[in-house]
Design an enzyme around this catalytic site. Structure first.
Site, PDB file in Angstrom:
ATOM      1  CB  SER A 102      50.468  39.252  43.447  1.00 53.71           C
ATOM      2  OG  SER A 102      50.887  40.418  43.040  1.00 53.71           O
ATOM      3  CD1 TRP A 134      44.050  45.166  34.768  1.00 52.94           C
ATOM      4  CD2 TRP A 134      43.350  43.386  36.191  1.00 52.94           C
ATOM      5  NE1 TRP A 134      45.172  44.969  35.419  1.00 52.94           N
ATOM      6  CE2 TRP A 134      44.738  43.934  36.413  1.00 52.94           C
ATOM      7  CE3 TRP A 134      42.922  42.448  36.884  1.00 52.94           C
ATOM      8  CZ2 TRP A 134      45.536  43.545  37.295  1.00 52.94           C
ATOM      9  CZ3 TRP A 134      43.852  42.003  37.885  1.00 52.94           C
ATOM     10  CH2 TRP A 134      45.244  42.517  38.090  1.00 52.94           C
ATOM     11  CG  HIS A 188      47.116  43.095  31.237  1.00 58.63           C
ATOM     12  ND1 HIS A 188      48.321  42.865  31.475  1.00 58.63           N
ATOM     13  CD2 HIS A 188      46.693  44.242  32.166  1.00 58.63           C
ATOM     14  CE1 HIS A 188      48.990  43.532  32.486  1.00 58.63           C
ATOM     15  NE2 HIS A 188      47.793  44.464  33.034  1.00 58.63           N
TER      16      HIS A 188
END
Length: 406
Positions: free
Chosen positions: A206, A217, A165
């Site tokens: 979310s 992550w 990401h």
């Protein structure tokens, strides 16, 4: 006399060695890999109260070169050492898949990016579509008549080449070198940056639910200003934060979920990278810098979409890139985040809103900008009604194509 000759030769040799050393260091420091530590502190040249003369001074400090794009927003200056294509140029000039154009997808967590990323590799109507072998997550999106030249830089094509990401700061610093290494050839390309944004409260909740189920992550690089920030504090002990409650999730001051969209779209080097992240010192100034930078970078992107406006987002993509999707984007009316909101107290909802106030302002800016782009493309589209109905009412569009509807 001989002594003077020897001394002159010595000084001349010393100067030559110095020049060679400078040239060598400059070569090693390509793409800002040897930046001085002061880059990681807030500078007075980015102060909101800086005078016009100091603004001019700060702009002169930005290195200029033929491949450098200097952008200014309210006195903020950042330098991108790659050729980035903005929306207007993308629409007018088009995307040339056969030449040196590359779409770069900045995938922000929990914005619907996974679905959008799959649309990119599986649903675009191309003469040479991406090759997506079964039982393999990634697809080969090569240019026509090539065996390794990518036209798409994303999770489902190249993989996380610039880190998990990767944000705007990481991608702009990394993408060209990553593609050079992948393709085995150094070359200049035109980059079309794209992203998707989501309502901050829904996105935040979310992410909370995702972390509650065990996501972290933690392998993200957090690369900024030529270094990787590996020592960022974690909000949890152990391997993950499974089972965390919302109040605990919100109370972690260095939780990167807070205002994630603003942070990932901003040039973090303007605000000290991750040094002193979310501390009280200079926090208001840091927030101002990040928000202004995020707005500027969003406006300079070739494309962005909103999760809440799937049809509009699809239309803008297709008209901007002159590429059509074979399957329409779906507008999900029910999500886990909506269920989570229904379970919150008014105080909790307000707390989530406060923690994502920068993202709220960014989304308001994005909504207005999206409508401006939509209206512009609509006015220039002689077949708007047909193209629009194809997205919102596919069957009716087919009847129009068959001339059974006026």
């Amino acid at each position: 006399m001989k002594r003077w000759v020897k001394m002159i030769r010595f000084i001349g040799g010393l100067c030559l060695v110095t020049l060679l050393g400078i040239a060598y260091i400059s070569y090693l420091c390509h793409n800002s890999l040897c930046l001085a530590p002061e880059r990681f502190s807030l500078s007075t040249r980015y102060s909101a109260s800086a005078s016009s003369s100091s603004s001019s001074s700060s702009r002169s400090e930005v290195p200029s070169s033929p491949t450098s794009t200097t952008k200014l927003v309210v006195g903020l200056a950042s330098t991108v050492n790659i050729e980035s294509v903005a929306f207007k140029e993308a629409y007018e000039m088009g995307f040339d898949i056969t030449d040196r154009d590359v779409i770069v997808f900045l995938h922000i967590q929990k914005t619907g990016g996974t679905t959008f990323g799959r649309h990119l590799v599986r649903d675009l109507n191309l003469e040479n579509p991406c090759n997506c072998p079964r039982k393999r997550k990634r697809c080969d999106c090569f240019r026509p008549n090539t065996i390794n030249e990518q036209w798409l830089f994303s999770r489902y094509s190249t993989g996380w080449k610039c880190g998990l990401h990767a944000d705007w700061t990481e991608l702009t610093d990394c993408v060209e070198g990553a593609l050079d290494e992948y393709e085995g050839l150094a070359k200049k390309r035109r980059y079309f940056f794209i992203t998707v944004l989501r309502d901050p409260i829904h996105r935040y909740l979310s992410e909370f639910r995702h972390v509650q189920r065990g996501a972290t992550w933690k392998s993200a690089r957090h690369w900024c200003g030529g270094q990787e920030f590996t020592s960022l504090p974690h909000c949890y002990k152990g391997s993950n934060w499974t089972g965390v409650e919302l109040d605990e999730f919100m109370n972690c001051s260095y939780n990167l979920a807070h205002n994630r969209q603003t942070r990932m779209l901003a040039d973090l080097t303007l605000a000290g990278c991750y040094t002193g992240y979310n501390t009280t010192a200079d926090q208001l100034e840091r927030d101002r810098i990040l928000l202004q930078s995020a707005k500027q970078n969003l406006a300079s992107m070739a494309y962005f979409g909103l999760t809440e406006q799937q049809a509009v987002s699809q239309y803008i993509f297709e008209r901007t890139f002159h590429l059509d999707f074979e399957n329409n984007f779906d507008q999900a009316n029910a999500t886990l985040s909506a269920q989570a909101i229904a379970e919150l107290t008014p105080a909790q909802i307000e707390r989530v809103r406060q923690l994502n106030s920068l993202d709220e302002e960014l989304l308001a800016f994005a909504r207005q900008l999206l409508q401006e782009r939509f209206q512009l493309l609509k006015r220039r589209d002689p077949h708007f009604r047909q193209n629009w109905l194809r997205m919102v009412h596919p069957l009716k569009s087919e009847r129009i194509d068959g001339n059974s509807l006026v």
